[in-house]
Design a protein around this motif. Structure first.
Motif, PDB file in Angstrom:
ATOM      1  N   HIS A  29      32.424  47.117  91.449  1.00 42.75           N
ATOM      2  CA  HIS A  29      32.163  48.064  90.368  1.00 42.75           C
ATOM      3  C   HIS A  29      32.939  49.362  90.578  1.00 42.75           C
ATOM      4  CE1 HIS A  29      29.174  46.094  87.890  1.00 42.75           C
ATOM      5  NE2 HIS A  29      28.507  45.703  88.958  1.00 42.75           N
ATOM      6  N   SER A  32      37.119  48.856  90.897  1.00 42.48           N
ATOM      7  CA  SER A  32      37.763  48.551  89.618  1.00 42.48           C
ATOM      8  C   SER A  32      37.854  49.805  88.752  1.00 42.48           C
ATOM      9  CB  SER A  32      37.017  47.435  88.882  1.00 42.48           C
ATOM     10  OG  SER A  32      35.669  47.798  88.626  1.00 42.48           O
ATOM     11  N   ASP A 180      25.724  48.047  85.212  1.00 45.82           N
ATOM     12  CA  ASP A 180      26.595  47.916  84.045  1.00 45.82           C
ATOM     13  C   ASP A 180      25.637  47.588  82.900  1.00 45.82           C
ATOM     14  OD1 ASP A 180      28.367  47.246  82.074  1.00 45.82           O
ATOM     15  OD2 ASP A 180      29.567  45.906  83.310  1.00 45.82           O
ATOM     16  N   HIS A 183      26.452  45.399  79.867  1.00 41.24           N
ATOM     17  CA  HIS A 183      26.623  43.993  80.238  1.00 41.24           C
ATOM     18  C   HIS A 183      25.265  43.287  80.318  1.00 41.24           C
ATOM     19  CE1 HIS A 183      28.341  40.434  82.043  1.00 41.24           C
ATOM     20  NE2 HIS A 183      27.641  40.585  83.149  1.00 41.24           N
ATOM     21  N   LYS A 186      22.953  42.517  77.219  1.00 37.26           N
ATOM     22  CA  LYS A 186      23.256  41.326  76.408  1.00 37.26           C
ATOM     23  C   LYS A 186      22.152  40.278  76.526  1.00 37.26           C
ATOM     24  CE  LYS A 186      28.257  41.803  77.128  1.00 37.26           C
ATOM     25  NZ  LYS A 186      29.416  41.223  77.848  1.00 37.26           N
ATOM     26  N   THR A 190      21.185  37.757  73.415  1.00 36.77           N
ATOM     27  CA  THR A 190      21.731  36.406  73.334  1.00 36.77           C
ATOM     28  C   THR A 190      20.610  35.385  73.146  1.00 36.77           C
ATOM     29  OG1 THR A 190      23.128  34.747  74.412  1.00 36.77           O
ATOM     30  CG2 THR A 190      21.686  36.030  75.843  1.00 36.77           C
ATOM     31  N   ARG A 258      27.311  31.947  90.238  1.00 37.95           N
ATOM     32  CA  ARG A 258      27.778  31.885  88.859  1.00 37.95           C
ATOM     33  C   ARG A 258      28.639  33.101  88.553  1.00 37.95           C
ATOM     34  NH1 ARG A 258      26.619  27.405  89.382  1.00 37.95           N
ATOM     35  NH2 ARG A 258      25.368  26.028  88.027  1.00 37.95           N
ATOM     36  N   ASN A 259      29.533  32.950  87.585  1.00 38.32           N
ATOM     37  CA  ASN A 259      30.412  34.036  87.198  1.00 38.32           C
ATOM     38  C   ASN A 259      29.603  35.234  86.715  1.00 38.32           C
ATOM     39  OD1 ASN A 259      32.225  35.596  85.250  1.00 38.32           O
ATOM     40  ND2 ASN A 259      33.680  34.173  86.164  1.00 38.32           N
ATOM     41  N   TYR A 260      30.020  36.409  87.117  1.00 35.67           N
ATOM     42  CA  TYR A 260      29.328  37.639  86.724  1.00 35.67           C
ATOM     43  C   TYR A 260      29.191  37.747  85.208  1.00 35.67           C
ATOM     44  CZ  TYR A 260      28.483  42.708  86.345  1.00 35.67           C
ATOM     45  OH  TYR A 260      27.965  43.945  86.038  1.00 35.67           O
ATOM     46  N   GLN A 261      30.225  37.330  84.494  1.00 33.45           N
ATOM     47  CA  GLN A 261      30.194  37.435  83.030  1.00 33.45           C
ATOM     48  C   GLN A 261      29.109  36.538  82.411  1.00 33.45           C
ATOM     49  OE1 GLN A 261      31.886  39.785  81.477  1.00 33.45           O
ATOM     50  NE2 GLN A 261      32.676  40.346  83.495  1.00 33.45           N
ATOM     51  N   ASP A 262      28.707  35.495  83.123  1.00 31.94           N
ATOM     52  CA  ASP A 262      27.722  34.550  82.582  1.00 31.94           C
ATOM     53  C   ASP A 262      26.276  34.930  82.893  1.00 31.94           C
ATOM     54  OD1 ASP A 262      29.815  32.999  81.625  1.00 31.94           O
ATOM     55  OD2 ASP A 262      29.916  31.777  83.447  1.00 31.94           O
ATOM     56  N   GLU A 293      19.409  45.853  87.255  1.00 32.12           N
ATOM     57  CA  GLU A 293      20.056  44.843  86.403  1.00 32.12           C
ATOM     58  C   GLU A 293      19.013  44.002  85.678  1.00 32.12           C
ATOM     59  OE1 GLU A 293      24.214  44.316  88.964  1.00 32.12           O
ATOM     60  OE2 GLU A 293      22.599  42.867  89.224  1.00 32.12           O
TER      61      GLU A 293
END
Length: 381
Positions: A29, A32, A180, A183, A186, A190, A258-262, A293
């Motif tokens: 975090h 980047s 975040d 993020h 969501k 969803t 798992r991917n952070y985006q998922d 989070e």
């Protein structure tokens, strides 16, 4: 540097014990974000390969973000490793031909091969009490003491860690876990879980994080046995412990990393989020990033009595604290019975309003600029 107009050095070299492609957390975090303004290089711990010539693998991920991974020959003794790492660092510094560096340490062990350099600014971001973790190098405590003497500014990853370090440095600042927020928000919107989780029916309790010596195996085992109708989803890599030592059963689901985006899609299908950490030396000073989070995702949370979860989350009634399986079950059942969480969510959102990695990044920059200003002012006097 003009003390009337301080600026950060243009190049940052981060020494990290965590690989960039491991769990996306504090180093990722922050680095980047620094890479938006500076040339950022992440030097990971070495990979040991049989019959290889020592070299530095360079992986440019973005215009200003580069991952450096040392490849060393397997079987090296510690002295050979230090000498080789020092040689690789020297070669890198010569080849880049850059000056004006920030050295940013997550692992004090990197001092063993980098302490012959004088950076314009040295930062120690003490995110964990690494010496309390399993398999920690015996030299780590000494290396940390040295780093606390030589660092220009120190950040700590939580309040309890700050309490035990604050007397060891005169420019130390607490920066707990951030989020975040956009993020993880969501998860509130969803409507579709990933297929592997959507196929599991019933009440879903979940955990995201590394499964290691901090994870309370017996607690999860007992909850699973006492409430077989509850499905327990465990997302994250298994590290330093054997899969054979972990509990199994029809309602225990190990999904791995798992991917952070998922992650928001997985969180969207949970009823309750868990922080099932054991109370031991390795968790004494942790400030779990997953706490805010989970809350940003709109999930009720039940945690073991981790100090940095109790204060502030438990005290502010944002997270339920439980000490054993029976208390966890009571807290979970109570949370499941709440029909209207509007007032609780409003309280969560108010608490999280200023808790973002963006704010943390900006505040850290201010502390770094102040440190440079004070140092330059002292030199000019």
């Amino acid at each position: 540097m003009n003390i009337q107009n301080p600026r950060l050095p243009k190049n940052l070299l981060c020494f990290s014990h965590l690989r960039w492609d491991f769990v996306f957390q504090r180093p990722q975090h922050l680095m980047s974000r620094f890479a938006r303004d500076l040339n950022v290089y992440i030097m990971e711990e070495p990979i040991f390969v049989a019959k290889t010539t020592a070299h530095l693998a360079i992986d440019k991920r973005d215009e200003q973000l580069t991952i450096l991974t040392p490849h060393l020959s397997a079987g090296m003794d510690p002295d050979q490793e230090k000498i080789t790492m020092k040689k690789l660092l020297n070669e890198f510094m010569e080849e880049t031909d850059l000056v004006d560096w920030i050295f940013w340490y997550y692992t004090p062990m990197a001092l063993q091969f980098s302490d012959h350099y004088s950076a314009a600014l040295t930062v120690f971001d003490c995110m964990d009490e690494l010496s309390a973790f399993d398999f920690a190098p015996k030299e780590l405590v000494l290396m940390e003491k040295t780093l606390l003497k030589t660092a220009d500014v120190v950040f700590t990853g939580g309040h309890s860690l700050h309490e035990v370090k604050k007397e060891q440095h005169n420019n130390i600042h607490v920066f707990p876990s951030s989020i975040d927020k956009a993020h993880f928000n969501k998860a509130r919107r969803t409507g579709q879980e990933p297929d592997d989780q959507a196929n599991i029916k019933g009440i879903k309790l979940g955990f995201i994080g590394v499964i290691d010596e901090r994870f309370d195996v017996e607690l999860i085992k007992e909850i699973a046995l006492k409430r077989p109708e509850w499905q327990i989803i465990l997302l994250g890599p298994v590290v330093k412990v054997s899969m054979d030592s972990l509990p199994t059963g029809p309602n225990l689901h190990y999904f791995g990393q798992r991917n952070y985006q998922d992650l928001p899609a997985y969180l969207s299908g949970w009823d309750i989020a868990l922080i099932p950490f054991a109370i031991n030396n390795s968790t004494r000073f942790i400030s779990p990033t997953k706490t805010p989070e989970y809350l940003a995702a709109g999930l009720r949370v039940v945690s073991t009595p981790i100090r940095d979860v109790i204060k502030p989350y438990g005290i502010d009634k944002l997270v339920d604290i439980a000490s054993n399986a029976d208390e966890f079950i009571v807290a979970i059942e109570r949370a499941l019975s709440v029909n209207d969480t509007t007032s609780w969510l409003n309280k969560v959102d108010l608490f999280l309003e200023d808790k973002s990695w963006e704010n943390t990044y900006e505040e850290m920059k201010k502390k770094m600029l102040w440190t440079l200003f004070e140092t330059d002012k002292l030199l000019a006097s």
